[in-house]
Design a protein around this motif. Structure first.
Motif, PDB file in Angstrom:
ATOM      1  N   GLU A  69       0.845  -1.189   0.000  1.00 19.11           N
ATOM      2  CA  GLU A  69       0.000   0.000   0.000  1.00 19.11           C
ATOM      3  C   GLU A  69       0.880   1.238   0.000  1.00 19.11           C
ATOM      4  O   GLU A  69       1.907   1.284   0.683  1.00 19.11           O
ATOM      5  CB  GLU A  69      -0.923  -0.008   1.212  1.00 19.11           C
ATOM      6  CG  GLU A  69      -2.013  -1.041   1.092  1.00 19.11           C
ATOM      7  CD  GLU A  69      -3.085  -0.904   2.154  1.00 19.11           C
ATOM      8  OE1 GLU A  69      -3.304   0.215   2.658  1.00 19.11           O
ATOM      9  OE2 GLU A  69      -3.698  -1.929   2.462  1.00 19.11           O
ATOM     10  N   ASP A  70       0.484   2.231  -0.775  1.00 22.02           N
ATOM     11  CA  ASP A  70       1.242   3.474  -0.846  1.00 22.02           C
ATOM     12  C   ASP A  70       1.279   4.158   0.516  1.00 22.02           C
ATOM     13  O   ASP A  70       0.307   4.114   1.270  1.00 22.02           O
ATOM     14  CB  ASP A  70       0.615   4.427  -1.872  1.00 22.02           C
ATOM     15  CG  ASP A  70       0.768   3.925  -3.295  1.00 22.02           C
ATOM     16  OD1 ASP A  70       1.726   3.177  -3.579  1.00 22.02           O
ATOM     17  OD2 ASP A  70      -0.082   4.280  -4.133  1.00 22.02           O
ATOM     18  N   SER A  71       2.417   4.795   0.800  1.00 23.25           N
ATOM     19  CA  SER A  71       2.575   5.505   2.063  1.00 23.25           C
ATOM     20  C   SER A  71       3.564   6.647   1.879  1.00 23.25           C
ATOM     21  O   SER A  71       4.548   6.508   1.147  1.00 23.25           O
ATOM     22  CB  SER A  71       3.084   4.549   3.142  1.00 23.25           C
ATOM     23  OG  SER A  71       3.369   5.262   4.322  1.00 23.25           O
ATOM     24  N   ASP A  72       3.313   7.737   2.564  1.00 20.78           N
ATOM     25  CA  ASP A  72       4.270   8.845   2.580  1.00 20.78           C
ATOM     26  C   ASP A  72       5.348   8.621   3.633  1.00 20.78           C
ATOM     27  O   ASP A  72       6.282   9.415   3.738  1.00 20.78           O
ATOM     28  CB  ASP A  72       3.542  10.165   2.873  1.00 20.78           C
ATOM     29  CG  ASP A  72       2.609  10.570   1.741  1.00 20.78           C
ATOM     30  OD1 ASP A  72       2.886  10.202   0.579  1.00 20.78           O
ATOM     31  OD2 ASP A  72       1.592  11.241   2.031  1.00 20.78           O
ATOM     32  N   ASP A  73       5.224   7.546   4.431  1.00 17.21           N
ATOM     33  CA  ASP A  73       6.141   7.290   5.537  1.00 17.21           C
ATOM     34  C   ASP A  73       7.367   6.464   5.163  1.00 17.21           C
ATOM     35  O   ASP A  73       8.330   6.390   5.914  1.00 17.21           O
ATOM     36  CB  ASP A  73       5.408   6.581   6.678  1.00 17.21           C
ATOM     37  CG  ASP A  73       4.331   7.468   7.286  1.00 17.21           C
ATOM     38  OD1 ASP A  73       4.489   8.704   7.243  1.00 17.21           O
ATOM     39  OD2 ASP A  73       3.340   6.914   7.797  1.00 17.21           O
ATOM     40  N   TYR A  74       7.340   5.814   4.008  1.00 16.90           N
ATOM     41  CA  TYR A  74       8.474   4.999   3.583  1.00 16.90           C
ATOM     42  C   TYR A  74       8.468   4.866   2.063  1.00 16.90           C
ATOM     43  O   TYR A  74       7.476   5.152   1.403  1.00 16.90           O
ATOM     44  CB  TYR A  74       8.436   3.603   4.228  1.00 16.90           C
ATOM     45  CG  TYR A  74       7.299   2.747   3.748  1.00 16.90           C
ATOM     46  CD1 TYR A  74       7.445   1.919   2.635  1.00 16.90           C
ATOM     47  CD2 TYR A  74       6.063   2.755   4.391  1.00 16.90           C
ATOM     48  CE1 TYR A  74       6.391   1.142   2.171  1.00 16.90           C
ATOM     49  CE2 TYR A  74       5.014   1.976   3.938  1.00 16.90           C
ATOM     50  CZ  TYR A  74       5.188   1.185   2.830  1.00 16.90           C
ATOM     51  OH  TYR A  74       4.150   0.419   2.372  1.00 16.90           O
ATOM     52  N   LEU A 118       5.136   3.162  12.495  1.00 19.70           N
ATOM     53  CA  LEU A 118       4.273   3.003  11.331  1.00 19.70           C
ATOM     54  C   LEU A 118       4.024   1.527  11.060  1.00 19.70           C
ATOM     55  O   LEU A 118       4.681   0.653  11.633  1.00 19.70           O
ATOM     56  CB  LEU A 118       4.878   3.673  10.097  1.00 19.70           C
ATOM     57  CG  LEU A 118       6.240   3.134   9.632  1.00 19.70           C
ATOM     58  CD1 LEU A 118       6.059   2.286   8.391  1.00 19.70           C
ATOM     59  CD2 LEU A 118       7.143   4.314   9.337  1.00 19.70           C
ATOM     60  N   VAL A 120       3.596  -1.163   7.739  1.00 22.46           N
ATOM     61  CA  VAL A 120       3.672  -1.437   6.309  1.00 22.46           C
ATOM     62  C   VAL A 120       2.634  -2.516   6.030  1.00 22.46           C
ATOM     63  O   VAL A 120       2.655  -3.582   6.655  1.00 22.46           O
ATOM     64  CB  VAL A 120       5.082  -1.917   5.900  1.00 22.46           C
ATOM     65  CG1 VAL A 120       5.122  -2.254   4.424  1.00 22.46           C
ATOM     66  CG2 VAL A 120       6.135  -0.874   6.261  1.00 22.46           C
ATOM     67  N   THR A 121       1.714  -2.218   5.130  1.00 21.54           N
ATOM     68  CA  THR A 121       0.645  -3.165   4.837  1.00 21.54           C
ATOM     69  C   THR A 121       0.600  -3.457   3.342  1.00 21.54           C
ATOM     70  O   THR A 121       1.081  -2.675   2.522  1.00 21.54           O
ATOM     71  CB  THR A 121      -0.728  -2.612   5.283  1.00 21.54           C
ATOM     72  OG1 THR A 121      -0.956  -1.365   4.626  1.00 21.54           O
ATOM     73  CG2 THR A 121      -0.782  -2.418   6.782  1.00 21.54           C
ATOM     74  N   GLU A 142       0.859  -7.270   7.397  1.00 22.06           N
ATOM     75  CA  GLU A 142       1.064  -6.017   8.119  1.00 22.06           C
ATOM     76  C   GLU A 142       2.319  -6.177   8.961  1.00 22.06           C
ATOM     77  O   GLU A 142       2.452  -7.155   9.698  1.00 22.06           O
ATOM     78  CB  GLU A 142      -0.137  -5.736   9.016  1.00 22.06           C
ATOM     79  CG  GLU A 142      -0.001  -4.476   9.834  1.00 22.06           C
ATOM     80  CD  GLU A 142      -1.237  -4.214  10.660  1.00 22.06           C
ATOM     81  OE1 GLU A 142      -2.247  -3.752  10.086  1.00 22.06           O
ATOM     82  OE2 GLU A 142      -1.182  -4.477  11.873  1.00 22.06           O
TER      83      GLU A 142
END
Length: 146
Positions: A69-74, A118, A120-121, A142
């Motif tokens: 899944e997209d994330s701004d955290d990584y 955070l 990661v999923t 997850e």
């Protein structure tokens, strides 16, 4: 004729996917540096089943696919890697195909863009086959990073 057989073979096995669960997935994490981690996703495969590689030839079984899944955290660093596995001629698909027996390990390096905790999923799409049937599979994952 081969393609019709493979299609019927795959469709007939879809009904069993609710009953059969030939792969169990687990996750772990390895810190590489202050900002980088290796996400490790392990597959435990039931005896007599094969789990297929991340890359399979055209006309072969469904590959194993990890969708993060997209994330701004990584951000993902490079491509997902996998164990060596086995490469052999598969008489059903009439191709040389890379697969895993008993277990497989997949790794994806990530780089953090934040210092907060955070998760990661993502999703895993895969196919396993034995001598008589193929089972398409799907699972979520997850991984928490503190």
């Amino acid at each position: 004729m081969k393609k019709v057989f493979v299609l019927v073979f795959l469709i007939s096995s879809v009904g069993y996917s609710q009953i059969l669960d030939p792969v169990k997935w687990s996750t772990s994490l390895k810190k590489v540096s202050n900002l980088e981690y290796d996400l490790i996703i392990d597959a435990t495969i039931k005896p007599n089943y094969h789990l297929y590689s991340l890359k399979v030839p055209k006309g072969g079984p469904l590959p194993t696919v990890f969708i993060f899944e997209d994330s701004d955290d990584y951000e993902l660093v490079g491509a997902m890697t996998e164990d060596k596995g086995h490469t052999a001629f598969d008489p059903v698909f009439e191709l040389k195909i890379k697969y895993f027996e008993n277990s497989a390990k997949f790794k994806q390096r990530i780089k953090l863009k934040t210092k907060k905790a955070l998760k990661v999923t993502g999703e895993i799409e895969f196919m396993t086959c034995n001598d008589t049937s193929c089972v398409p599979g799907y699972d979520d994952f997850e991984i928490a990073i503190q």
